[in-house]
Each structure stands twice: as C-alpha cells, then as structure tokens.
Design a protein around this motif. Structure first.
Motif, PDB file in Angstrom:
ATOM      1  N   ASP A 111     -22.505 -12.417  36.371  1.00  0.00           N
ATOM      2  CA  ASP A 111     -22.851 -13.419  35.363  1.00  0.00           C
ATOM      3  C   ASP A 111     -23.453 -12.758  34.127  1.00  0.00           C
ATOM      4  O   ASP A 111     -23.106 -13.105  32.993  1.00  0.00           O
ATOM      5  N   LYS A 139     -19.282 -25.279  35.650  1.00  0.00           N
ATOM      6  CA  LYS A 139     -20.332 -25.810  36.517  1.00  0.00           C
ATOM      7  C   LYS A 139     -21.681 -25.155  36.259  1.00  0.00           C
ATOM      8  O   LYS A 139     -22.715 -25.731  36.557  1.00  0.00           O
ATOM      9  N   PHE A 140     -21.675 -23.946  35.721  1.00  0.00           N
ATOM     10  CA  PHE A 140     -22.923 -23.221  35.491  1.00  0.00           C
ATOM     11  C   PHE A 140     -22.811 -22.425  34.194  1.00  0.00           C
ATOM     12  O   PHE A 140     -21.853 -21.688  33.995  1.00  0.00           O
ATOM     13  N   ASP A 166     -16.111 -20.138  35.838  1.00  0.00           N
ATOM     14  CA  ASP A 166     -16.955 -20.644  34.757  1.00  0.00           C
ATOM     15  C   ASP A 166     -16.778 -19.836  33.478  1.00  0.00           C
ATOM     16  O   ASP A 166     -16.587 -20.392  32.391  1.00  0.00           O
ATOM     17  N   SER A 214     -18.237 -17.935  39.505  1.00  0.00           N
ATOM     18  CA  SER A 214     -18.681 -17.269  38.287  1.00  0.00           C
ATOM     19  C   SER A 214     -17.489 -16.931  37.397  1.00  0.00           C
ATOM     20  O   SER A 214     -17.518 -17.172  36.186  1.00  0.00           O
ATOM     21  N   THR A 238     -25.364 -26.437  41.736  1.00  0.00           N
ATOM     22  CA  THR A 238     -24.559 -25.540  40.913  1.00  0.00           C
ATOM     23  C   THR A 238     -25.275 -25.178  39.620  1.00  0.00           C
ATOM     24  O   THR A 238     -25.102 -24.082  39.111  1.00  0.00           O
ATOM     25  N   ASN A 239     -26.062 -26.084  39.054  1.00  0.00           N
ATOM     26  CA  ASN A 239     -26.778 -25.775  37.826  1.00  0.00           C
ATOM     27  C   ASN A 239     -27.923 -24.803  38.063  1.00  0.00           C
ATOM     28  O   ASN A 239     -28.390 -24.166  37.143  1.00  0.00           O
ATOM     29  N   LYS A 240     -28.396 -24.666  39.282  1.00  0.00           N
ATOM     30  CA  LYS A 240     -29.515 -23.805  39.599  1.00  0.00           C
ATOM     31  C   LYS A 240     -29.064 -22.534  40.319  1.00  0.00           C
ATOM     32  O   LYS A 240     -29.831 -21.904  41.000  1.00  0.00           O
ATOM     33  N   ARG A 241     -27.823 -22.169  40.163  1.00  0.00           N
ATOM     34  CA  ARG A 241     -27.267 -20.992  40.807  1.00  0.00           C
ATOM     35  C   ARG A 241     -28.003 -19.738  40.323  1.00  0.00           C
ATOM     36  O   ARG A 241     -28.383 -19.617  39.174  1.00  0.00           O
TER      37      ARG A 241
END
Length: 156
Positions: free
Chosen positions: A55, A126-127, A84, A81, A46-49
């Motif tokens: 976004d 999450k992102f 977040d 998205s 999730t951090n590397k989405r």
C-alpha cells in the motif's frame, strides 16, 4: 446465407432476453436491518485495513503521479490492495485523458460518459490510504460535478 445468420442471431437475442428475467424478492424490515448491519460492519472493516508495504509503495507512486507504473504493477488484481490501487490509478489516468480531450458543446454525452467512468472507478475502491485520500476524494467530487453539469446541459 447472410439472412439465415441474421435470423439466427435475432432469435438467440430474443431467447436470451426472455430467459434472464429474475423474480424480485421483498425483504422484511428485520432482514433489511440485518443486511444493513452486515454491510456497515464489512465497510468499516475494509476502511480500517492495515497499511501494508505494498500500500505504501503504491501510495508513493500515486503521490508522484506515476499512474502508469501503478497500473503495470497492479494489473493482475490478485489482492484487495492491488485492486484498489489499480482503480485509483485508472481514475487518474482517465482524468488526464479527459483534460486533453475536446468535447463537442452540442453533444455532451461523451463528456458525461468519460467522467462517469472516473466516478465508477473510485466507487469500486474499498480502501484509500490517508496520504492520498484528499486527492482521490477531490477527483471524485470534480468528476461528479462534470457529470452533473453535462447531465444538466443534456436535459435542457
């Protein structure tokens, strides 16, 4: 009649409180390692989405401090998205509200609760795109400091 309704409500409350106890299970060390690995992989994913056009649009609105527009566009919470950015914008809106509020120095419970809401919003994210990451982390740190400060004052 009011007494009967009150008695029924109390009985319902007592029955639901008794019926919601769950048995805690203890995990073996092997199960814990597997669970930690799964959580770490999920978090890394999730951090590397990939940054989408959506976004980028929401990030731009956050940079412009147009939080109400972000909330308006993301309130449906249909995509990750949207979720977040809804939480990020809500955290900033709550922070702005807290800045204009005056708190009773004798009772800092309200202040602690208000800043804890900000921390909770940001913890749900999450992102965070790189362009607003520092701003979001700064807000979270400031809110956590306010919560700790209020907690310290309340425990005296």
């Amino acid at each position: 009649m009011k007494k009967v309704i009150s008695l029924i409500l109390i009985l319902l409350l007592a029955l639901t409180a008794c019926g919601t106890q769950e048995k805690e299970e203890t995990a073996t060390p092997q199960e814990k390692k597997t669970e930690e690995g799964t959580n770490a992989a999920k978090e890394e994913k999730t951090n590397k989405r990939e940054l989408t056009a959506e976004d980028e649009q929401f990030s731009k609105l956050i940079v412009e401090k147009n939080y109400d527009e972000v909330v308006k566009q993301t309130v449906s919470l249909k995509t990750e998205s949207q979720k977040d950015f809804y939480y990020i914008a809500s955290a900033f809106i709550k922070n702005n509200e807290n800045q204009t509020k005056t708190y009773d120095p004798a009772d800092l419970t309200a202040m602690k609760t208000d800043y804890q809401v900000i921390v909770n919003y940001i913890n749900r994210v999450k992102f965070v795109p790189d362009e607003i990451k520092a701003e979001v982390e700064g807000l979270k740190t400031a809110a956590e400091e306010k919560v700790a400060e209020a907690d310290k004052q309340l425990t005296k």
